[in-house]
Design a protein around this motif. Structure first.
Motif, PDB file in Angstrom:
ATOM      1  N   GLY A 289       1.933  -4.671   5.417  1.00 45.77           N
ATOM      2  CA  GLY A 289       0.761  -4.214   5.109  1.00 45.77           C
ATOM      3  C   GLY A 289       0.751  -3.382   3.977  1.00 45.77           C
ATOM      4  O   GLY A 289      -0.299  -3.025   3.344  1.00 45.77           O
TER       5      GLY A 289
ATOM      6  N   ARG B 182      -1.797  -1.763   0.946  1.00 45.57           N
ATOM      7  CA  ARG B 182      -2.719  -0.673   1.277  1.00 45.57           C
ATOM      8  C   ARG B 182      -2.336   0.625   0.564  1.00 45.57           C
ATOM      9  O   ARG B 182      -2.882   1.388  -0.046  1.00 45.57           O
ATOM     10  CB  ARG B 182      -2.751  -0.275   2.497  1.00 45.57           C
ATOM     11  CG  ARG B 182      -3.945  -1.427   3.448  1.00 45.57           C
ATOM     12  CD  ARG B 182      -3.745  -1.235   4.740  1.00 45.57           C
ATOM     13  NE  ARG B 182      -4.389  -2.244   5.449  1.00 45.57           N
ATOM     14  CZ  ARG B 182      -4.371  -3.772   5.227  1.00 45.57           C
ATOM     15  NH1 ARG B 182      -3.485  -4.216   4.442  1.00 45.57           N
ATOM     16  NH2 ARG B 182      -5.060  -4.671   5.958  1.00 45.57           N
TER      17      ARG B 182
ATOM     18  N   LEU C 252      -3.213  -8.987  -3.618  1.00 44.67           N
ATOM     19  CA  LEU C 252      -3.385  -9.900  -2.420  1.00 44.67           C
ATOM     20  C   LEU C 252      -2.713 -11.138  -2.742  1.00 44.67           C
ATOM     21  O   LEU C 252      -1.898 -11.685  -1.791  1.00 44.67           O
ATOM     22  CB  LEU C 252      -4.582 -10.074  -2.067  1.00 44.67           C
ATOM     23  CG  LEU C 252      -4.969 -11.086  -0.796  1.00 44.67           C
ATOM     24  CD1 LEU C 252      -4.365 -10.296   0.556  1.00 44.67           C
ATOM     25  CD2 LEU C 252      -6.368 -11.067  -0.408  1.00 44.67           C
TER      26      LEU C 252
ATOM     27  N   GLU D  67       0.483  -8.932  10.235  1.00 42.37           N
ATOM     28  CA  GLU D  67       0.723  -7.792   9.468  1.00 42.37           C
ATOM     29  C   GLU D  67       1.585  -6.777  10.150  1.00 42.37           C
ATOM     30  O   GLU D  67       1.440  -6.411  11.422  1.00 42.37           O
ATOM     31  CB  GLU D  67      -0.705  -6.833   8.994  1.00 42.37           C
ATOM     32  CG  GLU D  67      -0.372  -5.881   8.308  1.00 42.37           C
ATOM     33  CD  GLU D  67      -1.616  -5.094   7.965  1.00 42.37           C
ATOM     34  OE1 GLU D  67      -1.610  -3.929   7.829  1.00 42.37           O
ATOM     35  OE2 GLU D  67      -2.631  -5.912   7.772  1.00 42.37           O
TER      36      GLU D  67
ATOM     37  N   LYS E  43      -1.059  -7.499  14.534  1.00 50.02           N
ATOM     38  CA  LYS E  43      -2.492  -7.788  14.471  1.00 50.02           C
ATOM     39  C   LYS E  43      -2.515  -8.876  13.318  1.00 50.02           C
ATOM     40  O   LYS E  43      -1.550  -8.926  12.436  1.00 50.02           O
ATOM     41  CB  LYS E  43      -3.502  -6.755  13.994  1.00 50.02           C
ATOM     42  CG  LYS E  43      -3.300  -5.589  15.130  1.00 50.02           C
ATOM     43  CD  LYS E  43      -4.661  -5.097  15.494  1.00 50.02           C
ATOM     44  CE  LYS E  43      -4.827  -4.059  16.443  1.00 50.02           C
ATOM     45  NZ  LYS E  43      -4.548  -4.433  17.769  1.00 50.02           N
ATOM     46  N   LEU E  44      -3.482  -9.917  13.202  1.00 49.51           N
ATOM     47  CA  LEU E  44      -3.546 -10.601  12.332  1.00 49.51           C
ATOM     48  C   LEU E  44      -3.690 -10.108  10.919  1.00 49.51           C
ATOM     49  O   LEU E  44      -4.401  -9.036  10.990  1.00 49.51           O
ATOM     50  CB  LEU E  44      -4.767 -11.460  12.412  1.00 49.51           C
ATOM     51  CG  LEU E  44      -4.803 -12.512  13.670  1.00 49.51           C
ATOM     52  CD1 LEU E  44      -6.209 -13.409  13.623  1.00 49.51           C
ATOM     53  CD2 LEU E  44      -3.745 -13.869  13.441  1.00 49.51           C
ATOM     54  N   PHE E  45      -3.037 -10.521   9.818  1.00 52.70           N
ATOM     55  CA  PHE E  45      -3.264 -10.080   8.523  1.00 52.70           C
ATOM     56  C   PHE E  45      -4.616 -10.298   7.958  1.00 52.70           C
ATOM     57  O   PHE E  45      -5.153 -11.208   7.908  1.00 52.70           O
ATOM     58  CB  PHE E  45      -2.221 -10.702   7.627  1.00 52.70           C
ATOM     59  CG  PHE E  45      -1.948 -10.086   6.221  1.00 52.70           C
ATOM     60  CD1 PHE E  45      -0.972  -9.050   5.947  1.00 52.70           C
ATOM     61  CD2 PHE E  45      -2.752 -10.476   5.247  1.00 52.70           C
ATOM     62  CE1 PHE E  45      -0.970  -8.468   4.711  1.00 52.70           C
ATOM     63  CE2 PHE E  45      -2.658  -9.667   3.898  1.00 52.70           C
ATOM     64  CZ  PHE E  45      -1.881  -8.766   3.741  1.00 52.70           C
ATOM     65  N   LYS E  46      -5.124  -8.945   7.495  1.00 53.55           N
ATOM     66  CA  LYS E  46      -6.363  -9.073   6.827  1.00 53.55           C
ATOM     67  C   LYS E  46      -6.477  -8.327   5.703  1.00 53.55           C
ATOM     68  O   LYS E  46      -5.680  -7.496   5.331  1.00 53.55           O
ATOM     69  CB  LYS E  46      -7.326  -8.098   7.806  1.00 53.55           C
ATOM     70  CG  LYS E  46      -7.590  -8.832   9.340  1.00 53.55           C
ATOM     71  CD  LYS E  46      -8.624  -7.931   9.838  1.00 53.55           C
ATOM     72  CE  LYS E  46      -8.619  -8.446  11.401  1.00 53.55           C
ATOM     73  NZ  LYS E  46      -9.819  -7.735  12.034  1.00 53.55           N
TER      74      LYS E  46
END
Length: 118
Positions: free
Chosen positions: A12, A16, A22, A62, A115-118
């Motif tokens: 991630g 960020r 992306l 992520e 966590k799910l990749f966002k």
């Protein structure tokens, strides 16, 4: 339905903190997935996964940063979970990893807390 899942994990911080596009990160996950499926193409789970192309199950997660990604790769190796750590060239930067398809119950514990990749 094969009942198999393939986990793909992407850093991630590349999005960020380091402002990677992306699309570039999506490509890293695709590279890792393709590489592990190629490396373990003769594995029974991989063959079964490919028998059900229309119902493949992937979970894209992520992870915080390079150190965390390398630590996950080490835990997978210690647990005898077949995977591929994708290292983007020519930079030599670890960006993503993917495990080969496994029954979820066999590998879910290694990915707990991500966590799910966002």
């Amino acid at each position: 339905m094969s009942g198999l899942v393939q986990y793909v994990v992407i850093r991630g911080d590349l999005l960020r903190s380091l402002s990677w596009p992306l699309g570039a990160l999506i490509a890293q996950g695709c590279h890792a997935s393709s590489a592990v499926l190629h490396r373990f193409g003769s594995d029974d789970n991989v063959k079964l996964y490919f028998e059900h192309l229309e119902s493949m199950h992937k979970v894209v997660l992520e992870i915080q940063d390079e150190a965390s990604l390398r630590a996950l790769a080490d835990r997978l190796a210690e647990g005898s979970v077949d995977h591929h750590l994708w290292i983007e060239q020519p930079e030599g930067t670890p960006t993503a990893l993917a495990c080969k398809p496994y029954p979820k119950a066999d590998v879910q514990k290694f990915f707990k807390g991500l966590k799910l990749f966002k």
